[in-house]
Every structure is written in structure tokens, then in C-alpha cells.
Design a protein around this motif. Structure first.
Motif, PDB file in Angstrom:
ATOM      1  N   SER A  27     -99.313  17.371 -27.426  1.00  0.00           N
ATOM      2  CA  SER A  27     -98.416  17.010 -26.323  1.00  0.00           C
ATOM      3  C   SER A  27     -97.011  17.551 -26.560  1.00  0.00           C
ATOM      4  CB  SER A  27     -98.389  15.496 -26.102  1.00  0.00           C
ATOM      5  OG  SER A  27     -97.766  14.840 -27.187  1.00  0.00           O
ATOM      6  N   MET A  28     -96.547  17.568 -27.821  1.00  0.00           N
ATOM      7  CA  MET A  28     -95.223  18.128 -28.105  1.00  0.00           C
ATOM      8  C   MET A  28     -95.202  19.625 -27.818  1.00  0.00           C
ATOM      9  SD  MET A  28     -93.723  16.064 -31.423  1.00  0.00           S
ATOM     10  CE  MET A  28     -95.008  16.567 -32.547  1.00  0.00           C
ATOM     11  N   LEU A  29     -96.265  20.327 -28.210  1.00  0.00           N
ATOM     12  CA  LEU A  29     -96.312  21.769 -27.961  1.00  0.00           C
ATOM     13  C   LEU A  29     -96.416  22.082 -26.466  1.00  0.00           C
ATOM     14  CD1 LEU A  29     -98.522  22.964 -30.931  1.00  0.00           C
ATOM     15  CD2 LEU A  29     -96.100  23.433 -30.573  1.00  0.00           C
ATOM     16  N   VAL A  30     -97.223  21.325 -25.744  1.00  0.00           N
ATOM     17  CA  VAL A  30     -97.351  21.535 -24.297  1.00  0.00           C
ATOM     18  C   VAL A  30     -95.983  21.331 -23.636  1.00  0.00           C
ATOM     19  CG1 VAL A  30     -98.336  20.559 -22.174  1.00  0.00           C
ATOM     20  CG2 VAL A  30     -99.807  21.013 -24.154  1.00  0.00           C
ATOM     21  N   GLU A  31     -95.284  20.270 -24.029  1.00  0.00           N
ATOM     22  CA  GLU A  31     -93.958  19.989 -23.461  1.00  0.00           C
ATOM     23  C   GLU A  31     -92.975  21.125 -23.759  1.00  0.00           C
ATOM     24  OE1 GLU A  31     -90.258  16.995 -24.418  1.00  0.00           O
ATOM     25  OE2 GLU A  31     -92.290  16.208 -24.663  1.00  0.00           O
ATOM     26  N   PHE A  33     -93.669  24.290 -24.623  1.00  0.00           N
ATOM     27  CA  PHE A  33     -94.072  25.524 -23.939  1.00  0.00           C
ATOM     28  C   PHE A  33     -93.688  25.470 -22.459  1.00  0.00           C
ATOM     29  CE2 PHE A  33     -96.802  26.709 -27.568  1.00  0.00           C
ATOM     30  CZ  PHE A  33     -96.452  28.045 -27.654  1.00  0.00           C
ATOM     31  N   ALA A  34     -93.818  24.300 -21.840  1.00  0.00           N
ATOM     32  CA  ALA A  34     -93.414  24.156 -20.439  1.00  0.00           C
ATOM     33  C   ALA A  34     -91.907  24.396 -20.304  1.00  0.00           C
ATOM     34  CB  ALA A  34     -93.793  22.775 -19.911  1.00  0.00           C
ATOM     35  N   GLU A  35     -91.138  23.839 -21.248  1.00  0.00           N
ATOM     36  CA  GLU A  35     -89.689  24.067 -21.237  1.00  0.00           C
ATOM     37  C   GLU A  35     -89.373  25.549 -21.427  1.00  0.00           C
ATOM     38  OE1 GLU A  35     -87.640  21.527 -24.011  1.00  0.00           O
ATOM     39  OE2 GLU A  35     -88.528  19.708 -23.147  1.00  0.00           O
ATOM     40  N   LEU A  36     -90.114  26.210 -22.306  1.00  0.00           N
ATOM     41  CA  LEU A  36     -89.890  27.633 -22.555  1.00  0.00           C
ATOM     42  C   LEU A  36     -90.194  28.457 -21.302  1.00  0.00           C
ATOM     43  CD1 LEU A  36     -89.272  30.069 -24.342  1.00  0.00           C
ATOM     44  CD2 LEU A  36     -91.647  29.949 -25.172  1.00  0.00           C
ATOM     45  N   ALA A  48     -84.274  28.511 -23.609  1.00  0.00           N
ATOM     46  CA  ALA A  48     -85.382  29.258 -24.206  1.00  0.00           C
ATOM     47  C   ALA A  48     -85.298  29.200 -25.730  1.00  0.00           C
ATOM     48  CB  ALA A  48     -85.376  30.706 -23.722  1.00  0.00           C
ATOM     49  N   VAL A  49     -84.095  29.395 -26.268  1.00  0.00           N
ATOM     50  CA  VAL A  49     -83.912  29.332 -27.727  1.00  0.00           C
ATOM     51  C   VAL A  49     -84.258  27.934 -28.232  1.00  0.00           C
ATOM     52  CG1 VAL A  49     -82.179  29.403 -29.565  1.00  0.00           C
ATOM     53  CG2 VAL A  49     -82.240  31.215 -27.841  1.00  0.00           C
ATOM     54  N   ASP A  50     -83.779  26.906 -27.531  1.00  0.00           N
ATOM     55  CA  ASP A  50     -84.080  25.527 -27.922  1.00  0.00           C
ATOM     56  C   ASP A  50     -85.580  25.280 -27.945  1.00  0.00           C
ATOM     57  OD1 ASP A  50     -83.289  22.651 -28.377  1.00  0.00           O
ATOM     58  OD2 ASP A  50     -84.370  22.448 -26.476  1.00  0.00           O
ATOM     59  N   ALA A  51     -86.284  25.742 -26.927  1.00  0.00           N
ATOM     60  CA  ALA A  51     -87.733  25.527 -26.840  1.00  0.00           C
ATOM     61  C   ALA A  51     -88.464  26.270 -27.959  1.00  0.00           C
ATOM     62  CB  ALA A  51     -88.254  25.959 -25.474  1.00  0.00           C
ATOM     63  N   TRP A  57     -90.583  24.295 -35.070  1.00  0.00           N
ATOM     64  CA  TRP A  57     -90.433  23.031 -35.799  1.00  0.00           C
ATOM     65  C   TRP A  57     -91.771  22.286 -35.829  1.00  0.00           C
ATOM     66  CZ3 TRP A  57     -85.595  21.373 -37.687  1.00  0.00           C
ATOM     67  CH2 TRP A  57     -85.558  20.067 -38.186  1.00  0.00           C
ATOM     68  N   VAL A  58     -92.399  22.148 -34.666  1.00  0.00           N
ATOM     69  CA  VAL A  58     -93.691  21.440 -34.586  1.00  0.00           C
ATOM     70  C   VAL A  58     -94.749  22.192 -35.383  1.00  0.00           C
ATOM     71  CG1 VAL A  58     -95.542  20.659 -33.042  1.00  0.00           C
ATOM     72  CG2 VAL A  58     -93.143  20.349 -32.386  1.00  0.00           C
ATOM     73  N   TRP A  59     -94.777  23.519 -35.269  1.00  0.00           N
ATOM     74  CA  TRP A  59     -95.786  24.287 -35.994  1.00  0.00           C
ATOM     75  C   TRP A  59     -95.624  24.159 -37.506  1.00  0.00           C
ATOM     76  CZ3 TRP A  59     -95.636  29.309 -32.637  1.00  0.00           C
ATOM     77  CH2 TRP A  59     -96.440  29.129 -31.521  1.00  0.00           C
TER      78      TRP A  59
END
Length: 121
Positions: A27-31, A33-36, A48-51, A57-59
Motif C-alpha cells: 500500500s505504501m508503494l502504490v501510494e 507510485f500514484a504520487e509519482l 516527483a523527487v519526494d515520491a 525508502w520503502v524498498w
């Protein structure tokens, strides 16, 4: 890069975020990636940089939850980086990527897959 992995591991320990939770990581990655995708569509470089950094970070934390230590994450990164560079050919002292009609890089005969045998399955 080694220090970044150590920082991410320490931050998550402080949060007591220690158990592998596929649904949480997903769910963190989906969120993110959606922001990106939104940031890229709207040409918002800061978002984009933040995403992207949040995705990294999550990976990195997920790799640690898979029981890799910071130095092992770095070793895997180096081996995969070297493997990725072996996808190039050299022409006129420059790296060149050969691509198929879809744009995907074609692996030349000298391509070397990364040796990740130091990671237990």
C-alpha cells in the motif's frame, strides 16, 4: 549509499516497524507510485523527487525486512549495477545500449547476470 541504508533501518527501528507486512509495503508503494505519476503528469519536480525518494525508502526497508544488513544491501546494489553495465557495448570509447523496437535494452552476448548467491533464499 551505505549510510542511507543504515539511516533508513534505524528510522524504522525507532518506529517499531519491524515485522514484514506485505500489505503495508504494497500500500505504501502504490501510494507513492500514484504520487509519482501525478507529479510527472503535472511536471511537479519537487513532488516527483519526494515520491521517488519515498519509494527508495520503502524498498530499502523491505530489503532489510528480508533480513539483509546495510552492507549486504550495498553489495547487492553493486553487483546489480555491474550487471546492468554489462548490458552495454562499447563503441568509440563510449557505452552504447542496443534496443529492440519497443525500446527495451537487448542483452549482448557478454551480459553477466548479478551473482547474489551471498543472499540466502
Amino acid at each position: 549509499m551505505k549510510d542511507i541504508a543504515k539511516d533508513i533501518i534505524e528510522w524504522n527501528k525507532i518506529c517499531e516497524n519491524n515485522n514484514f507486512n506485505y500489505h503495508l509495503e504494497n500500500s505504501m508503494l502504490v501510494e507513492e507510485f500514484a504520487e509519482l505519476i501525478l507529479a510527472l503528469k503535472t511536471k511537479n519536480k519537487r513532488e516527483a523527487v519526494d515520491a521517488v525518494i519515498d519509494i527508495l525508502w520503502v524498498w530499502i526497508w523491505t530489503l532489510h525486512k528480508l533480513e539483509l544488513k546495510a552492507n549486504e544491501i550495498w553489495e547487492a546494489f553493486e553487483k546489480i549495477r555491474n550487471s546492468n553495465y554489462s548490458k552495454f557495448i562499447i563503441e568509440d570509447w563510449k557505452y552504447v545500449a542496443l534496443r529492440d523496437t519497443t525500446g527495451k535494452i537487448i542483452k549482448p552476448a557478454h551480459y553477466r547476470a548479478p551473482d547474489l548467491s551471498f543472499i540466502e533464499n
